[in-house]
Write an enzyme that holds these catalytic residues in place. Structure first.
Site, short mmCIF file in Angstrom:
data_model
loop_
_atom_site.label_atom_id
_atom_site.label_comp_id
_atom_site.label_asym_id
_atom_site.label_seq_id
_atom_site.Cartn_x
_atom_site.Cartn_y
_atom_site.Cartn_z
N GLY A 44 67.55 32.91 94.11
CA GLY A 44 67.11 31.67 93.46
C GLY A 44 67.22 31.75 91.95
O GLY A 44 67.65 30.79 91.29
N CYS A 45 66.85 32.87 91.38
CA CYS A 45 66.90 33.03 89.93
C CYS A 45 68.33 33.08 89.43
O CYS A 45 68.64 32.57 88.35
CB CYS A 45 66.12 34.28 89.51
SG CYS A 45 64.36 34.17 89.92
N THR A 46 69.21 33.67 90.21
CA THR A 46 70.63 33.71 89.84
C THR A 46 71.22 32.30 89.87
O THR A 46 71.93 31.89 88.95
CB THR A 46 71.41 34.66 90.77
OG1 THR A 46 70.86 35.98 90.64
CG2 THR A 46 72.88 34.67 90.43
#
Length: 156
Positions: A44-46
């Site tokens: 998700g952060c990527t």
């Protein structure tokens, strides 16, 4: 501490991925998209970081700076930034002081386990340093476009 729309955004000084100290107040005169995310190199952060990367020029065109903040160390930020060619600064908040100032250091639950961590959130700060919009408990899909649209319609 809880930040409130219309008030001056809490200042902080954090180490950036490039080894320099950065203060939020250094960006007075520009719009700031300050986004807190849980962890480098996670799916998700990527996706979120790459979405900001892909829209970076559009943010720059309306005089907005993107700053990503997580509790990961500088070396991890450097690897994350290099791997995904991120054109904006990632800030180190290992002791979660900035996260606490913005009320995003929260009790989280995952697979029945409780722990403290960063709640994915984005804050839009105007050129005068005032908080004008916040998104909490952000869902990644479509978020960057929503933030960009809000900025264009309300501050550009």
């Amino acid at each position: 501490m809880t930040v409130q729309i219309g008030q001056t955004a809490p200042d902080f000084e954090l180490l950036a991925d490039n080894g320099e100290k950065v203060k939020l107040s250094d960006y007075k005169g520009k719009h700031v998209v300050l986004y807190f995310y849980p962890k480098d190199m996670t799916p998700g952060c990527t996706t979120q970081a790459c979405d900001f990367r892909d829209q970076h020029e559009s943010f720059e065109e309306i005089d907005a700076v993107i700053l990503g903040v997580s509790t990961d160390p500088q070396t991890k930020h450097e690897k994350f930034k290099d791997k995904y060619n991120l054109p904006f600064l990632l800030l180190v908040d290992e002791d979660h002081t900035a996260a606490e100032k913005y009320g995003v250091w929260k009790l989280k639950k995952n697979f029945g386990k409780e722990y403290m961590g960063v709640e994915r959130s984005t804050f839009l700060i105007n050129k005068d340093g005032e908080l004008v919009k916040e998104w909490r408990k952000v869902k990644v899909k479509g978020h960057v476009e929503e933030a960009l649209q809000y900025l264009k319609e309300n501050l550009a």
